[in-house]
Design a protein around this motif. Structure first.
Motif, PDB file in Angstrom:
ATOM      1  N   GLU A   1       0.829  -1.207   0.000  1.00 51.34           N
ATOM      2  CA  GLU A   1       0.000   0.000   0.000  1.00 51.34           C
ATOM      3  C   GLU A   1       0.862   1.254   0.000  1.00 51.34           C
ATOM      4  N   SER A   2       1.969   1.214   0.730  1.00 48.60           N
ATOM      5  CA  SER A   2       2.906   2.340   0.728  1.00 48.60           C
ATOM      6  C   SER A   2       3.517   2.519  -0.656  1.00 48.60           C
TER       7      SER A   2
ATOM      8  N   LEU B   1       3.803   5.134  -6.144  1.00 51.98           N
ATOM      9  CA  LEU B   1       3.548   5.049  -7.588  1.00 51.98           C
ATOM     10  C   LEU B   1       2.536   6.102  -8.031  1.00 51.98           C
ATOM     11  N   ARG B   2       1.530   6.316  -7.240  1.00 53.18           N
ATOM     12  CA  ARG B   2       0.533   7.339  -7.588  1.00 53.18           C
ATOM     13  C   ARG B   2       1.158   8.725  -7.614  1.00 53.18           C
ATOM     14  N   ASP B   3       2.073   8.980  -6.672  1.00 54.32           N
ATOM     15  CA  ASP B   3       2.791  10.255  -6.683  1.00 54.32           C
ATOM     16  C   ASP B   3       3.628  10.394  -7.954  1.00 54.32           C
ATOM     17  N   LYS B   4       4.296   9.319  -8.343  1.00 53.44           N
ATOM     18  CA  LYS B   4       5.104   9.346  -9.573  1.00 53.44           C
ATOM     19  C   LYS B   4       4.220   9.578 -10.795  1.00 53.44           C
TER      20      LYS B   4
ATOM     21  N   GLU C   1      -2.183  -3.032  -7.464  1.00 51.10           N
ATOM     22  CA  GLU C   1      -3.571  -3.169  -7.013  1.00 51.10           C
ATOM     23  C   GLU C   1      -4.016  -4.635  -7.078  1.00 51.10           C
ATOM     24  N   ASP C   2      -3.599  -5.339  -8.121  1.00 50.62           N
ATOM     25  CA  ASP C   2      -3.914  -6.771  -8.220  1.00 50.62           C
ATOM     26  C   ASP C   2      -3.244  -7.547  -7.082  1.00 50.62           C
ATOM     27  N   ALA C   3      -1.986  -7.219  -6.804  1.00 51.29           N
ATOM     28  CA  ALA C   3      -1.257  -7.897  -5.732  1.00 51.29           C
ATOM     29  C   ALA C   3      -1.910  -7.623  -4.376  1.00 51.29           C
ATOM     30  N   ILE C   4      -2.330  -6.385  -4.159  1.00 48.28           N
ATOM     31  CA  ILE C   4      -2.993  -6.014  -2.903  1.00 48.28           C
ATOM     32  C   ILE C   4      -4.304  -6.778  -2.750  1.00 48.28           C
TER      33      ILE C   4
END
Length: 71
Positions: free
Chosen positions: A16-17, A22-25, A46-49
């Protein structure tokens, strides 16, 4: 099972961190190509989470069953 649950929870927290990073990038990407590549990485995380959450649910169910048998 409790150790497995702890490990899965730690991995989930890490993923999640990483997803936040990644979203910031993605949001600060300067090129469309890089933004698209990061979007793919986001989808993979997201799939892994989702998979890890499913495993956590499964382990919690197994723990509940084991605890019920002990009682």
């Amino acid at each position: 099972l409790e150790d497995r649950l702890q490990k899965l929870t730690a991995v989930l927290s890490h993923k999640e961190s990483h997803l936040d990073d990644l979203r910031d990038k993605r949001d600060s990407a300067r090129s469309d190509d890089f933004r698209a590549r990061v979007e793919e990485w986001i989808d993979q995380e997201e799939d892994a989470i989702s998979d890890i959450r499913h495993k956590i649910d499964q382990v919690e169910d197994w723990l509940d069953e084991a605890r019920a048998k002990i009682r």
